[in-house]
Design an enzyme around this catalytic site. Structure first.
Site, PDB file in Angstrom:
ATOM      1  N   ASP A 205       0.877  -1.160   0.000  1.00 22.13           N
ATOM      2  CA  ASP A 205       0.000   0.000   0.000  1.00 22.13           C
ATOM      3  C   ASP A 205       0.922   1.220   0.000  1.00 22.13           C
ATOM      4  O   ASP A 205       2.123   1.115   0.274  1.00 22.13           O
ATOM      5  CB  ASP A 205      -0.968  -0.004   1.191  1.00 22.13           C
ATOM      6  CG  ASP A 205      -2.152   0.937   0.936  1.00 22.13           C
ATOM      7  OD1 ASP A 205      -2.067   1.778   0.015  1.00 22.13           O
ATOM      8  OD2 ASP A 205      -3.158   0.846   1.658  1.00 22.13           O
TER       9      ASP A 205
HETATM   10  C1  BGC Z   1      -4.896   3.517  -0.015  1.00 24.32           C
HETATM   11  C2  BGC Z   1      -5.047   2.568  -1.189  1.00 24.32           C
HETATM   12  C3  BGC Z   1      -4.819   3.322  -2.480  1.00 24.32           C
HETATM   13  C4  BGC Z   1      -3.449   3.970  -2.430  1.00 24.32           C
HETATM   14  C5  BGC Z   1      -3.120   4.781  -3.665  1.00 24.32           C
HETATM   15  C6  BGC Z   1      -3.588   4.263  -0.054  1.00 24.32           C
HETATM   16  O1  BGC Z   1      -3.529   5.241   0.933  1.00 24.32           O
HETATM   17  O2  BGC Z   1      -4.992   2.787   1.200  1.00 24.32           O
HETATM   18  O3  BGC Z   1      -6.319   1.982  -1.175  1.00 24.32           O
HETATM   19  O4  BGC Z   1      -4.948   2.453  -3.567  1.00 24.32           O
HETATM   20  O5  BGC Z   1      -3.386   4.853  -1.318  1.00 24.32           O
HETATM   21  O6  BGC Z   1      -3.854   5.952  -3.694  1.00 24.32           O
END
Ligand code: BGC
Length: 770
Positions: free
Chosen positions: A242
């Site tokens: 993530d």
């Molecule tokens: C979120 C993800 C997301 C990623 C990119 C993260 O903070 O938890 O779900 O895909 O950011 O924006």
């Protein structure tokens, strides 16, 4: 660094083994790190292009390079489908696959290779700030819907990233908190949706979660990312982090975290190179992850041909169809709905009618290609039939500088009450302000803003014919205000076409058919996480264990506002002729369950048929009932159809931690067919032979457990035969004592030093004989 998402050489495939041989270690380390916010690293020297990924998942959030630099809310227009809360309420795997195909096509048009989603985390607490982007409190439902979505997107040659693996069930301290979960609960509740999607839809990538599980960060959890995901489930794609979830990069590589996202600005690469130089990370581990990055890029290339487009009108129409199926008719006293096209005055009250809340906030927020509001759609629908008046009633986000958020604006309420008094029927749009629910924080309570409830009370004092349309991304408290209204349409956040979908449903141009994928409890205080959410000192203990959502309410026999699986229609359905046919074959067991569903009302409708399994004979605790199958059926008025659902061995099994595997314990099972978890229409009892369950013996297992063991018992009885000191009576008294300690007693025929060896021997013999 790629300047945009132009891919040179799109269409040419990569020779992965050759490239792996030619890459330097520094280039390999670079490939394991994002190039920027959304791209993989290109290696121009070897013709390895960058590919671009983007959020969703209910629409595409492709940012321009400028927007990406500051991660602004700006992105290119894309169709905003209903977020997961809506899509899940459809229970319609075919629809989810079609939405997936449409999203895949939008990705192709925008040269996006991976859509970052779907999220199949469980809705453990109604307060989780991201519940709008998760499907359900039930792993079976979330897994089935997630798999359909992934299959749809990937059928267009575009990858998905199943997220957030795993146990990311709250936003409070999400980047640090340790979810303390026993293994059986993980296996039965928090992992199965991921497992199902991996096994049946083969997502190209998977995104690990920020949080820790039992104190280990997902980003460096070998058990999670390798033992379970790859070795048990057979995942063959790439695992990415993530965004900024990486803790100790080299440990992540060794654990199976292939790609760090976004760019670590060199930190991750340096750590990898240092660890390889120090001998604490093997180059073989690096190569394994590099291979996965190259395979991913290679897989993405064919879909990147330039000049592709998508049909914005057709996608808007699909978003509308999805919104119609997403809404859930919670109550409809005296058939107030649908509203006739002609008749007395209709007062539309509530700011949400003209200012729709149609998606949640955070990384999934997209810029829609167009946006409908319900007020305009209702005016059009009633044109020439009924007069429509409108009053906003409240300010959605009361300005914190000028008003307390729960202060009703007296003049807005007065205006609304006057319109309501003059109207035959009131359609009252209430809901959660956007600031109430977002990625990044959890809600602080489950209630609607107090000012909206006060408005409702004032309106209800002058008009009894009230339909409430809700706009919310997660369960809200409906008790006791719902007693003052005759109908409630749960409109969730319905995406860009929610306005006309709502009008279609209110006037009966469409028949509501969604059902709840999460329980609506009577009060927050009754939810299973009380005392164990959001945790303390960096730990959140999943003390409710298996009893998430309806498993809790049903097992405890608690009343709820609306149960899991509930949803009304403008028609009615009867269930009959339940038949079960079991093919009893151990872990290849299957049980075919069928029944007849008849549309007993006066108009066409769609019914969602649910199959719950209860295991009254189990030797371990099991929730009162669990969803193990479902099907949807569309029927004309008066028509019948046979619905058939096949349950597999897993539907009857539980995770036996001592054996580290699923077991199907023989005995009676009740198969229940319901219109909701609390509206069971048909039941049948079946018997399955199952397997004889024998846990491995430990040296410190009680004497009684040893004696009851099929192999260990014989060995002990043989040793005890003829012993006068250890006669039946004494042995009975010692049954609770660990064998290793009994073996210390004078005259016991097995010596303490031999017990461990005996346990190993017995366990080996049991395994071969089993
Ligand atoms: C979120 C993800 C997301 C990623 C990119 C993260 O903070 O938890 O779900 O895909 O950011 O924006």
């Amino acid at each position: 660094m790629p300047k945009d998402n132009e891919v040179t050489g799109a269409g040419d495939r990569l020779d992965v083994p050759r490239l792996l041989a030619e890459l330097t270690l520094a280039e390999k380390a670079a490939l394991l790190d994002g190039a920027d916010r959304w791209h993989t690293e290109p290696i121009e020297r070897l013709g390895i292009p960058a590919i671009m990924m983007a959020d969703g998942p209910h629409g595409l959030r492709k940012q321009s390079p400028e927007a990406a630099r500051i991660d602004s809310r700006d992105s290119f227009p894309a169709t905003c489908f209903p977020p997961a809360i809506g899509l899940a309420s459809t229970w319609d795997v075919g629809l989810l696959a079609r939405v997936g195909v449409a999203l895949g096509d939008e990705c192709r048009a925008e040269q996006i290779s991976i859509l970052l989603g779907p999220g199949v985390n469980m809705k453990r607490t109604p307060l989780c700030g991201r519940n709008f982007e998760y499907f359900s409190e039930d792993p079976f439902l979330a897994g089935a819907l997630g798999a359909a979505f992934v299959t749809g997107v990937q059928s267009r040659g575009i990858g998905t990233s199943l997220k957030h693996f795993a146990a990311n069930n709250q936003e409070t301290q999400r980047r640090y908190v340790s979810a303390e979960i026993d293994e059986r609960t993980l296996r039965e509740i928090y992992l199965p949706a991921f497992e199902r999607v991996v096994a049946t839809a083969r997502p190209w990538t998977l995104m690990c979660s920020y949080n820790r599980i039992n104190s280990v960060y997902s980003a460096e959890n070998h058990w999670l990312l390798t033992d379970v995901l790859r070795e048990e489930w057979g995942f063959d794609g790439l695992v990415m982090s993530d965004w900024d979830a990486v803790n100790i990069r080299e440990d992540g590589v060794a654990a199976g975290l292939d790609l760090e996202m976004p760019s670590s600005h060199g930190v991750g690469q340096r750590r990898i190179l240092d660890a390889v130089a120090a001998g604490t990370l093997s180059e073989a581990d690096v190569d394994r992850s590099v291979t996965r990055v190259l395979e991913l890029v290679d897989r993405a290339l064919p879909a990147l041909a330039p000049g592709q487009t998508f049909g914005a009108d057709a996608h808007h129409a699909l978003a509308r169809e999805a919104a119609i199926e997403s809404a859930v008719l919670l109550k409809n006293d005296g058939g107030l709905l649908p509203l006739a096209r002609s008749g007395g005055l209709v007062a539309v009250i509530g700011e949400f009618a003209r200012n729709p809340r149609y998606q949640g906030a955070g990384s999934s927020q997209v810029v829609p290609t167009r946006l409908e509001d319900a007020l305009t759609a209702l005016r059009e629908a009633f044109a020439g039939g009924r007069e429509v008046t409108f009053a906003p009633g409240f300010v959605i986000e009361a300005d914190p500088d000028t008003a307390a958020p729960d202060t009703a604006d007296a003049s807005l309420v007065r205006e609304a009450v006057e319109l309501a008094r003059a109207a035959e029927v009131v359609v009252l749009f209430l809901g959660l302000p956007p600031s109430y629910e977002s990625e990044g924080y959890d809600r602080v309570h489950m209630d609607l803003p107090a000012q909206q409830v006060r408005l409702l009370e004032a309106v209800a004092a002058v008009n009894r014919n009230i339909v409430v349309v809700l706009s919310n991304g997660a369960a809200v408290t409906l008790h006791p205000w719902q007693d003052s209204v005759r109908a409630v349409l749960e409109g969730w956040v319905l995406g860009q076409a929610g306005g006309s979908a709502t009008a279609d449903l209110l006037l009966g141009a469409a028949n509501p058919s969604g059902k709840l994928a999460e329980t609506m409890p009577l009060a927050y205080e009754q939810n299973p996480t009380i005392g164990n959410f959001p945790g303390e000192n960096g730990l959140v203990r999943y003390g409710e264990g298996l009893l998430i959502g309806y498993r809790w309410y049903d097992t405890h026999g608690l009343d709820v506002a609306y149960p899991f699986g509930h949803g009304l229609s403008y028609t009615t359905f009867a269930y009959s002729d339940l038949a079960t046919r079991a093919h009893d074959a151990g872990d290849r067991t299957s049980v075919e369950v069928s029944c007849t569903v008849t549309n007993t009302g006066a108009r066409a409708g769609r019914e969602i048929v649910q199959v719950y399994v209860s295991d009254p004979d189990s030797s371990v605790f099991r929730p009162a009932q669990e969803l193990k199958g479902f099907a949807t059926v569309s029927l004309e008025a008066g028509a019948s159809a046979e619905v058939s659902i096949t349950l597999d061995a897993r539907a009857f099994s539980y995770w036996r931690t001592a054996l580290s595997r699923w077991v199907l314990e023989g005995g009676a099972f009740e198969v229940r067919i319901g219109a909701s978890s609390r509206d069971i229409r048909l039941t049948a009892t079946i018997r399955l032979a199952g397997e004889a369950i024998v846990d491995p013996l430990r040296p410190d297992a009680p004497l009684g457990v040893w004696l009851d063991h099929p192999v260990g018992g014989d060995r002990l009885r043989e040793a005890l035969r003829g012993s006068t000191e250890y006669d039946d009576h004494r042995v009975r008294r010692l049954r609770q004592n660990p064998l290793v300690r009994v073996a210390r007693m004078p005259g016991f025929p097995i010596a303490e030093r031999d017990v461990t060896g005996l346990a190993a021997e017995v366990n080996a013999q049991t395994e071969t004989s089993g």
